[in-house]
Design an enzyme around this catalytic site. Structure first.
Site, PDB file in Angstrom:
ATOM      1  N   HIS A 111       1.521  -0.191  18.346  1.00 20.95           N
ATOM      2  CA  HIS A 111       0.232  -0.770  17.946  1.00 20.95           C
ATOM      3  C   HIS A 111      -0.640  -1.207  19.108  1.00 20.95           C
ATOM      4  O   HIS A 111      -1.598  -1.941  18.941  1.00 20.95           O
ATOM      5  CB  HIS A 111       0.431  -1.902  16.936  1.00 20.95           C
ATOM      6  CG  HIS A 111       1.225  -1.447  15.740  1.00 20.95           C
ATOM      7  ND1 HIS A 111       0.784  -0.440  14.914  1.00 20.95           N
ATOM      8  CD2 HIS A 111       2.441  -1.812  15.276  1.00 20.95           C
ATOM      9  CE1 HIS A 111       1.690  -0.215  13.979  1.00 20.95           C
ATOM     10  NE2 HIS A 111       2.708  -1.021  14.181  1.00 20.95           N
ATOM     11  N   GLU A 116       0.840  -1.201   0.000  1.00 22.53           N
ATOM     12  CA  GLU A 116       0.000   0.000   0.000  1.00 22.53           C
ATOM     13  C   GLU A 116       0.867   1.238   0.000  1.00 22.53           C
ATOM     14  O   GLU A 116       1.947   1.242   0.591  1.00 22.53           O
ATOM     15  CB  GLU A 116      -0.860   0.055   1.280  1.00 22.53           C
ATOM     16  CG  GLU A 116      -1.995  -0.911   1.312  1.00 22.53           C
ATOM     17  CD  GLU A 116      -2.781  -0.814   2.620  1.00 22.53           C
ATOM     18  OE1 GLU A 116      -2.342  -0.104   3.550  1.00 22.53           O
ATOM     19  OE2 GLU A 116      -3.839  -1.457   2.689  1.00 22.53           O
ATOM     20  N   ARG A 157     -15.416  -8.059  15.970  1.00 21.77           N
ATOM     21  CA  ARG A 157     -15.642  -8.348  17.393  1.00 21.77           C
ATOM     22  C   ARG A 157     -16.083  -7.072  18.098  1.00 21.77           C
ATOM     23  O   ARG A 157     -16.041  -5.990  17.511  1.00 21.77           O
ATOM     24  CB  ARG A 157     -14.319  -8.810  18.023  1.00 21.77           C
ATOM     25  CG  ARG A 157     -13.247  -7.732  17.904  1.00 21.77           C
ATOM     26  CD  ARG A 157     -11.972  -8.008  18.668  1.00 21.77           C
ATOM     27  NE  ARG A 157     -11.087  -6.863  18.648  1.00 21.77           N
ATOM     28  CZ  ARG A 157     -10.152  -6.621  17.725  1.00 21.77           C
ATOM     29  NH1 ARG A 157      -9.971  -7.466  16.724  1.00 21.77           N
ATOM     30  NH2 ARG A 157      -9.407  -5.533  17.799  1.00 21.77           N
TER      31      ARG A 157
HETATM   32  C1  MV4 Z   1      -0.803   2.036   7.481  1.00 19.22           C
HETATM   33  C2  MV4 Z   1      -0.164   3.233   7.846  1.00 19.22           C
HETATM   34  C3  MV4 Z   1       0.174   4.094   6.845  1.00 19.22           C
HETATM   35  N1  MV4 Z   1      -0.096   3.775   5.557  1.00 19.22           N
HETATM   36  N2  MV4 Z   1      -1.058   1.771   6.204  1.00 19.22           N
HETATM   37  C4  MV4 Z   1      -0.880   0.021  11.796  1.00 19.22           C
HETATM   38  C5  MV4 Z   1      -1.889  -0.884  12.396  1.00 19.22           C
HETATM   39  C6  MV4 Z   1      -2.643  -1.457  11.269  1.00 19.22           C
HETATM   40  N3  MV4 Z   1      -4.047  -1.543  11.592  1.00 19.22           N
HETATM   41  C7  MV4 Z   1      -2.372  -0.544  10.128  1.00 19.22           C
HETATM   42  N4  MV4 Z   1      -1.359   0.388  10.529  1.00 19.22           N
HETATM   43  C8  MV4 Z   1      -0.933   1.361   9.689  1.00 19.22           C
HETATM   44  N5  MV4 Z   1      -1.184   1.141   8.377  1.00 19.22           N
HETATM   45  C9  MV4 Z   1      -0.701   2.621   5.271  1.00 19.22           C
HETATM   46  N6  MV4 Z   1      -0.948   2.334   3.995  1.00 19.22           N
HETATM   47  C10 MV4 Z   1       0.099   3.477   9.185  1.00 19.22           C
HETATM   48  C11 MV4 Z   1      -0.265   2.537  10.106  1.00 19.22           C
HETATM   49  C12 MV4 Z   1       0.098   2.849  11.453  1.00 19.22           C
HETATM   50  C13 MV4 Z   1      -0.839   3.060  12.432  1.00 19.22           C
HETATM   51  C14 MV4 Z   1      -2.183   2.939  12.184  1.00 19.22           C
HETATM   52  C15 MV4 Z   1      -3.106   3.141  13.153  1.00 19.22           C
HETATM   53  C16 MV4 Z   1      -2.671   3.485  14.425  1.00 19.22           C
HETATM   54  C17 MV4 Z   1      -1.355   3.579  14.717  1.00 19.22           C
HETATM   55  C18 MV4 Z   1      -0.417   3.379  13.730  1.00 19.22           C
HETATM   56  C19 MV4 Z   1       0.924   3.505  14.027  1.00 19.22           C
HETATM   57  C20 MV4 Z   1       1.838   3.288  13.050  1.00 19.22           C
HETATM   58  C21 MV4 Z   1       1.428   2.957  11.774  1.00 19.22           C
END
Ligand code: MV4
Length: 662
Positions: free
Chosen positions: A237, A202, A294
């Site tokens: 996370h 992504e 959930r």
């Molecule tokens: C991402 C992102 C930036 N760009 N995807 C981290 C947990 C998972 N649910 C998806 N996550 C992320 N995906 C793209 N394409 C940044 C994160 C991310 C993040 C997301 C939600 C809450 C905290 C986070 C901390 C670091 C990275």
């Protein structure tokens, strides 16, 4: 319509307790399952019936599908609530429940299956018209294809394991030259962690917010959204703070995200409670990330702003009823914030901290909700998640909720395992949080890998000394026949000075206390003198007036050497190195003879070099107008006499050193 009468909760801790409370309120019988480590846990204490399902390890207990189904059959349970974690998103478990004629309180297993695979989920979402991050989620998993797709998406990219979730198996790649090795590593990591090397790629969204929509669907296909939660404040996370509404939400954006989330749910035939996670970028664009099938940890903030009980909704949906509300009826009022109180050590990189809970005290009040699964006297074991409680506060405005949370945390004490209370208080006071500006970069921007608590103040130590002094006096009082309270701080030679030495990390503090009148002391900490009055003292709290200002503290006393004390923003375990517990003395050879309480040494009956026999009187101490004989703990020889007859001596002060025979 199904009549559901008995609910088994296949979980533990706060969520098991919370789910059972609603089930009970709806007239159902509740069944707890527990591991050997949880035999006396709160969720077991609160259930109508309980069944042991195996040893402490989760693989042998809370993940044991057969033992849990067996427990359901033995207790006549007609439905199972899985809580979060454990088996909550396990399609094998969901179908096994169905096969046994037990209602699984969760979505159909087809929805769990699609959403459990990031590539399948994303393809389904694109088809349903839900906005997704641009990227690649195809079947061709060759290195050449993945590298080429990543380049065409445009760097930086996120490489994610299709079978991962919640940030596991995810890596950020900035440079084209790093793509090949990063993808190769991600594939082998994914294979090891999830048994599948499949990846998706992504475009990386920079400094996004994590905004999730609560959705609900009934078996008739009615599907609604119940506003959003902003969960941007996460550490590795793990969510730290959650709130609703999202500080930058507008009604148009909410409607757009809510509608997209409902489409996402409908596309997979969703039933029950679900959460659709989005990234929200700085330009206000949102992208589907994943769907959690959930009830989530942070559901209480949604309950606070909507006024609905989501577990009640889950039970109604499971029975086959229509949703209790239609979209047009669902409104959000006010603001709610949740923080997660963890048994962990923020100063040591947030490592889990375990052990018996000496005191767990939380405030009560309007707009404050505490969801917890432990009480004073319980134990935090190393086998499970270290979350001890969730604190949720509600206010008319975000600032009202924030201030209420600050005050709720200040009134919270957790003694025993270390915990993140002081860290949470610090988070709440950061400008980015105050302004509602926190993104997923908040923790990295504001904190390093560890959190250093604020320094201890001399007034806190003065309160500690006064508290310990009063406790010691009360103890002596209860042991001696009848002593006038006025005389408690006095011995026949005059006023007592109570001295202590506190060791806090690298620092040592010498504290001396002089009683002025009952409950009133002059306390000197190193070179700073404070005037301390103890105005109220209960089993676990003390109210003091220090230099004219009143403060409330929580304490837990482990006489003679340890005091837990928690002030507004600092929780301390104070070890008084001058009062060595008898067990420690034994461990050290037992030859150090200290005064058991303060008083006057009337006599020293032996001299250096002299042999002593076990049980022999070696000194006499007068305290509380009583004479106490000090007895040799074993056979041996006097090495050194450290005190002299006729002199005042403080509790814990060394009288003499003996060398005891083996
Ligand atoms: C991402 C992102 C930036 N760009 N995807 C981290 C947990 C998972 N649910 C998806 N996550 C992320 N995906 C793209 N394409 C940044 C994160 C991310 C993040 C997301 C939600 C809450 C905290 C986070 C901390 C670091 C990275």
């Amino acid at each position: 319509m199904k009549a559901l009468t008995t609910m088994l909760v296949a979980n533990r801790g706060e969520i098991a307790v919370r789910v059972m409370r609603t089930a009970k309120a709806m007239g159902m019988k509740t069944v707890a399952v527990y591991s050997e480590a949880d035999a006396n846990a709160q969720h077991v204490r609160e259930a109508d019936q309980s069944v042991c399902i195996g040893p402490a390890a989760v693989a042998e207990s809370y993940l044991g599908i057969e033992a849990i189904l067996d427990a359901a059959q033995r207790t006549g349970a007609d439905c199972i609530h899985p809580g979060y974690g454990f088996l909550s998103e396990n399609q094998v478990f969901a179908s096994a429940c169905e096969a046994h004629g037990i209602e699984f309180i969760g979505p159909p297993n087809g929805a769990i299956e699609v959403m459990g695979d990031k590539a399948r989920a994303k393809r389904a979402m694109i088809e349903a018209g839900v906005p997704c991050v641009p990227g690649y989620q195809g079947d061709d998993q060759s290195l050449v294809t993945l590298v080429a797709e990543a380049k065409s998406v445009g760097l930086p990219v996120m490489v994610k394991a299709a079978a991962g979730g919640g940030g596991r198996g995810m890596r950020l790649v900035h440079e084209a030259s790093e793509l090949e090795s990063a993808i190769g590593l991600a594939q082998s990591e994914a294979q090891n962690a999830f048994g599948s090397s499949e990846l998706i790629i992504e475009k990386a969204v920079v400094r996004p917010r994590h905004v999730e929509i609560q959705v609900f669907a009934d078996k008739a296909g009615n599907t609604v959204y119940l506003g959003e939660r902003d969960c941007s404040i996460q550490r590795r996370h793990q969510k730290v703070v959650e709130e609703s509404p999202c500080p930058v939400m507008t009604s148009q954006l909410r409607e757009a995200m809510g509608t997209a989330a409902v489409e996402a749910a409908k596309a997979v035939g969703y039933v029950g409670a679900g959460t659709v996670e989005f990234l929200l970028d700085e330009a206000g664009e949102f992208y589907f990330l994943e769907m959690n099938t959930r009830l989530q940890v942070e559901h209480p903030v949604t309950e606070m702003v909507t006024g609905y009980d989501l577990v009640e909704w889950q039970i109604r949906v499971a029975r086959g009823e229509d949703l209790p509300a239609e979209q047009a009826d669902i409104d959000l009022f006010g603001h709610a914030i949740e923080v997660r109180l963890y048994a962990e050590d923020p100063s040591a990189g947030f490592l889990p901290s375990t052990g018996p809970i000496k005191l767990f005290a939380t405030p009560e009040g309007e707009g404050v909700r505490i969801d917890s699964g432990v009480e004073t006297g319980d134990e935090v074991t190393p086998f499970y998640d270290a979350m001890v409680a969730k604190l949720i506060t509600y206010g008319e405005t975000r600032e009202d909720a924030r201030l209420k949370m600050r005050s709720a945390l200040r009134d919270t004490a957790l003694f025993g395992p270390l915990n993140n209370r002081d860290f949470l208080l610090d988070v709440l006071d950061r400008p980015d949080f105050i302004h509602g500006a926190a993104t997923t970069a908040f923790i990295d921007d504001n904190f390093g890998d560890a959190f250093l608590p604020p320094g201890v103040s001399s007034s806190d130590l003065a309160v500690a000394a006064a508290t310990q002094h009063v406790l010691a006096m009360e103890h002596h009082h209860s042991q001696s026949a009848s002593v006038n309270e006025e005389l408690l701080d006095w011995v026949s030679m005059g006023r007592v000075t109570d001295t202590r030495r506190y060791d806090l990390g690298e620092q040592t503090y010498d504290v001396s206390l002089v009683p002025l009148s009952v409950g009133e002391y002059e306390v000197t900490v190193n070179d700073q003198t404070h005037h301390v009055r103890i105005t109220d003292m209960g089993d676990s709290h003390v109210i003091t007036e220090i230099d004219g200002l009143a403060h409330r503290y929580h304490y837990h006393d482990e006489a003679p050497a340890t005091l837990y004390l928690s002030s507004d923003n600092l929780s301390m375990m104070l070890a008084d190195s001058t009062r060595i517990p008898p067990e420690a003395q034994d461990a050290a050879g037992g030859g150090t003879i200290t005064a058991p309480m303060h008083g006057q040494l009337l006599s020293i009956d032996v001299a250096a070099g002299e042999a002593v026999q076990k049980g022999q009187r070696i000194a006499v101490l007068e305290a509380m107008k009583m004479q106490h004989e000090i007895i040799a703990p074993g056979d041996g020889c006097v090495v050194e006499v450290a005190a002299s007859a006729g002199k005042q001596i403080g509790a814990g002060d060394v009288i003499m050193m003996l060398e005891l025979d083996e």
